[in-house]
Write an enzyme that holds these catalytic residues in place. Structure first.
Site: not given
Length: 224
Positions: A97, A106, A132
């Site tokens: 990220n 995503d 996650e």
């Protein structure tokens, strides 16, 4: 035109769940105006089933969500088949990220969910546990088969061509697998065991599957 209440299929494939929901509701309304209450009821039931299934799916990954998993963990468990429960975590996902952005993150989560859902036993499923983390529910397989299923998922993720999504991107997972023969006294306790094994896999360097073998903890890893 939809005849006899059948759902039409487009050349592109089956309609998506929201479209199916609206279609079943419209057909039910049509049959109700014609006084055909039996068919109207059938389509209303189908609409309710689709709506319920949607409420049990994770919006991002389309795998089952925590609500569905909790129903299986805390509901009555009478199946006498052996059960494997694996807790899977993406390795260093925060780095993905931070480096590539949350939109890429995503897409990674969606693809990992797809890879995890391959080759599951017929009654098995994948659920997003949170963030996650995912849970693999593996009923009706012995310990050796459960280990092979989870490790095959690990290898699929490691070998996936992530660089096609973003140059330099590489994704791996770690997993803890808890397996019991016969009906477990508590799938919730089994998930806690899988959580402890997951941390063992992380501490051992990630991209590994940890499981109990007799009284010891074993690790699986392969060169990718």
């Amino acid at each position: 035109m939809v005849a006899e209440g059948e759902v039409a299929l487009s050349r592109a494939g089956r309609p998506q769940p929201p479209d199916l929901l609206r279609l079943h509701e419209a057909i039910a309304s049509l049959f109700a105006t014609q006084g055909d209450w039996r068919r109207a009821y059938q389509h209303l039931r189908s609409a309710l089933d689709i709506a319920r299934d949607g409420s049990l799916r994770d919006a991002l990954t389309s795998s089952y969500n925590r609500r569905y998993l909790d129903e299986r963990l805390y509901g009555p468990f009478t199946d006498r088949l052996p059960l494997g429960i694996a807790l899977v975590d993406l390795d260093r996902f925060k780095r993905v990220n931070d480096t590539y952005g949350h939109l890429v993150g995503d897409r990674v989560l969606r693809r990992v969910a797809d890879l995890l859902q391959e080759e599951l036993p017929s009654e098995g499923f994948c659920a997003r546990y949170g963030g996650e983390e995912f849970v693999l529910w593996l009923p009706g397989v012995d310990a050796g088969h459960a280990i092979r299923i989870v490790d095959a998922a690990r290898v699929r993720v490691a070998r996936h061509p992530w660089s096609e999504l973003q140059p330099g991107l590489h994704v791996t997972i770690s997993a803890g697998l808890a397996h019991e023969t016969g009906a477990p006294s508590s799938p919730e306790r089994q998930l806690r065991d899988a959580d402890s094994l997951l941390y063992a896999a992380k501490r051992a360097g990630r991209n590994k599957v940890a499981y109990h073998d007799a009284q010891s903890t074993q690790l699986i890893t392969h060169s990718e």
